[in-house]
Enzyme design. Structure first.
Site, PDB file in Angstrom:
ATOM      1  N   ASP A   8       0.849  -1.187   0.000  1.00 17.40           N
ATOM      2  CA  ASP A   8       0.000   0.000   0.000  1.00 17.40           C
ATOM      3  C   ASP A   8       0.893   1.250   0.000  1.00 17.40           C
ATOM      4  O   ASP A   8       2.075   1.178   0.355  1.00 17.40           O
ATOM      5  CB  ASP A   8      -0.889  -0.031   1.255  1.00 17.40           C
ATOM      6  CG  ASP A   8      -1.684   1.236   1.448  1.00 17.40           C
ATOM      7  OD1 ASP A   8      -2.334   1.697   0.493  1.00 17.40           O
ATOM      8  OD2 ASP A   8      -1.630   1.795   2.562  1.00 17.40           O
ATOM      9  N   LEU A   9       0.322   2.394  -0.386  1.00 11.94           N
ATOM     10  CA  LEU A   9       1.095   3.635  -0.396  1.00 11.94           C
ATOM     11  C   LEU A   9       0.856   4.488   0.849  1.00 11.94           C
ATOM     12  O   LEU A   9       1.677   4.549   1.743  1.00 11.94           O
ATOM     13  CB  LEU A   9       0.777   4.447  -1.666  1.00 11.94           C
ATOM     14  CG  LEU A   9       1.385   3.935  -2.977  1.00 11.94           C
ATOM     15  CD1 LEU A   9       0.978   4.837  -4.142  1.00 11.94           C
ATOM     16  CD2 LEU A   9       2.897   3.847  -2.893  1.00 11.94           C
ATOM     17  N   ASP A  10      -0.304   5.162   0.923  1.00 16.06           N
ATOM     18  CA  ASP A  10      -0.555   6.124   1.999  1.00 16.06           C
ATOM     19  C   ASP A  10      -0.646   5.426   3.351  1.00 16.06           C
ATOM     20  O   ASP A  10      -1.400   4.466   3.529  1.00 16.06           O
ATOM     21  CB  ASP A  10      -1.851   6.895   1.719  1.00 16.06           C
ATOM     22  CG  ASP A  10      -1.706   7.813   0.514  1.00 16.06           C
ATOM     23  OD1 ASP A  10      -1.198   8.925   0.683  1.00 16.06           O
ATOM     24  OD2 ASP A  10      -2.081   7.389  -0.594  1.00 16.06           O
ATOM     25  N   THR A  42      -2.963   0.416  -4.127  1.00 18.38           N
ATOM     26  CA  THR A  42      -3.305   1.700  -3.526  1.00 18.38           C
ATOM     27  C   THR A  42      -4.729   2.154  -3.829  1.00 18.38           C
ATOM     28  O   THR A  42      -5.348   1.690  -4.796  1.00 18.38           O
ATOM     29  CB  THR A  42      -2.315   2.786  -4.034  1.00 18.38           C
ATOM     30  OG1 THR A  42      -2.659   4.053  -3.494  1.00 18.38           O
ATOM     31  CG2 THR A  42      -2.342   2.878  -5.559  1.00 18.38           C
ATOM     32  N   GLY A  43      -5.221   3.072  -3.015  1.00 20.44           N
ATOM     33  CA  GLY A  43      -6.495   3.716  -3.296  1.00 20.44           C
ATOM     34  C   GLY A  43      -6.346   4.833  -4.305  1.00 20.44           C
ATOM     35  O   GLY A  43      -7.337   5.339  -4.843  1.00 20.44           O
ATOM     36  N   LYS A 213      -8.840  -4.635  -3.270  1.00 19.16           N
ATOM     37  CA  LYS A 213      -7.420  -4.979  -3.400  1.00 19.16           C
ATOM     38  C   LYS A 213      -7.235  -6.498  -3.354  1.00 19.16           C
ATOM     39  O   LYS A 213      -6.360  -7.048  -4.025  1.00 19.16           O
ATOM     40  CB  LYS A 213      -6.604  -4.300  -2.312  1.00 19.16           C
ATOM     41  CG  LYS A 213      -6.517  -2.788  -2.448  1.00 19.16           C
ATOM     42  CD  LYS A 213      -5.578  -2.180  -1.419  1.00 19.16           C
ATOM     43  CE  LYS A 213      -5.518  -0.670  -1.524  1.00 19.16           C
ATOM     44  NZ  LYS A 213      -4.534  -0.059  -0.613  1.00 19.16           N
ATOM     45  N   ASP A 236      -2.136  -0.514   6.029  1.00 16.10           N
ATOM     46  CA  ASP A 236      -2.419   0.149   7.304  1.00 16.10           C
ATOM     47  C   ASP A 236      -3.890   0.426   7.561  1.00 16.10           C
ATOM     48  O   ASP A 236      -4.253   0.835   8.654  1.00 16.10           O
ATOM     49  CB  ASP A 236      -1.674   1.499   7.357  1.00 16.10           C
ATOM     50  CG  ASP A 236      -2.333   2.535   6.465  1.00 16.10           C
ATOM     51  OD1 ASP A 236      -2.450   2.307   5.233  1.00 16.10           O
ATOM     52  OD2 ASP A 236      -2.762   3.579   6.988  1.00 16.10           O
ATOM     53  N   ASN A 239      -9.241  -0.422   3.794  1.00 21.38           N
ATOM     54  CA  ASN A 239      -9.286  -0.764   2.375  1.00 21.38           C
ATOM     55  C   ASN A 239      -8.198  -1.761   1.988  1.00 21.38           C
ATOM     56  O   ASN A 239      -8.196  -2.290   0.878  1.00 21.38           O
ATOM     57  CB  ASN A 239      -9.182   0.493   1.504  1.00 21.38           C
ATOM     58  CG  ASN A 239      -7.885   1.253   1.698  1.00 21.38           C
ATOM     59  OD1 ASN A 239      -7.316   1.282   2.794  1.00 21.38           O
ATOM     60  ND2 ASN A 239      -7.406   1.883   0.650  1.00 21.38           N
TER      61      ASN A 239
END
Length: 290
Positions: A8-10, A42-43, A213, A236, A239
């Site tokens: 994941d990114l954020d 990622t979202g 995801k 984290d 989602n």
């Protein structure tokens, strides 16, 4: 044996300043050198994710918009699960009627209402008045980062999307007004073929039930002839849960909620402590022992 790693990114790969640390970059490169396929999940939209990782020698598959899209390393759309167009437009109509900030993710742009920037800063000031102990600078940074996404377009109304041929892959609702956010959420809980997920305290996403995801990871693993038991995933937020639950090895960031930590095999450090690198280094040690 781990053959694929979904990141994941954020709140995960990105620190609070939304940067990727050198230690995380080095760990990702080490994973690649060990033959592991590294995937971004990622979202964010694909083009925005590409912009974030452009300075890293990675060229990954990208699971974007919470699993509504999968793009190849060359940037081609491999798979998508968009919202039904008329339903998506009716959702946007509700947001505009409620003066709730939204972002509609389409093929090459993120569309947001012209009233959005002024609205979010007004809501933020209202939140600060009720909770004076909040970190004002951090809240302002949060808004600036939101508006700093790639290919961002302010529109006068959702009506402009009626005449486009673009699919709407995901709709993000964002507000510092907790009651307004809850009211918006409640309008869509019973809609068929729609899933609602959160990626942060102040938002929720509307997407097709097939867009997650987890589903995207399963589809991509099958394409790459990798068993999901040979996949690792780190995230984290809620989602991320669908991919964390199916991966053979899952890690929750130290900054994740306890519910997410409880669902994972491993709890790594926070996104400000290079938690992704710590996770990668941990399982590479085990791989290299064998």
């Amino acid at each position: 044996m781990i053959k694929l790693l979904a990141i994941d990114l954020d709140g995960t790969l990105l620190n609070k300043g939304k940067y990727i640390s050198q230690r995380n970059i080095d760990a990702i490169q080490a994973a690649k050198q060990n033959g592991i396929e590294v995937v971004i999940a990622t979202g964010r939209a694909n083009f925005d994710a590409q912009n974030i990782i452009k300075d890293i020698a990675l060229d990954p598959w990208i699971i974007g918009t919470n699993g509504a899209t999968i793009h190849t390393p060359s940037g081609e759309l491999f798979h998508s699960a968009p919202l039904e167009k008329s339903m998506a437009l009716s959702m946007l109509q509700v947001f505009e009627e409620q003066q709730l900030y939204y972002e509609a993710f389409i093929d090459n742009q993120i569309c947001a209402p012209q009233y959005g920037r002024k609205l979010l800063f007004k809501e933020m000031e209202g939140l600060i008045k009720t909770k004076p102990d909040l970190d004002i600078d951090l809240l302002r940074l949060e808004v600036e980062i939101q508006f700093g996404q790639s290919a961002f377009l302010f529109i006068p109304s959702y009506h402009v999307m009626k005449d486009t041929n673009s699919d709407i892959y995901n709709i993000l609702a964002y507000s510092f007004d907790e009651d307004k956010l809850k009211k918006g959420w409640s309008r869509f809980v019973d809609l068929p073929d729609v899933t609602i997920v959160q990626s942060g305290v102040h938002n929720f996403h509307l997407q097709h039930t097939q867009a997650s995801k987890g589903n995207a990871l399963k589809r991509l693993a099958k394409e790459l002839h990798i068993d999901v038991a040979e996949c690792a995933a780190v995230g984290d937020n809620y989602n991320d849960m669908s991919m964390l639950e199916i991966a053979g090895l899952s890690a929750a960031m130290g900054n994740a909620d306890q519910e997410i930590k409880d669902a994972c095999d491993f709890v790594t450090k926070s996104n400000n402590e290079d938690g992704v690198a710590y996770f990668i280094e941990s399982f590479l040690i085990e791989i290299n022992k064998k």
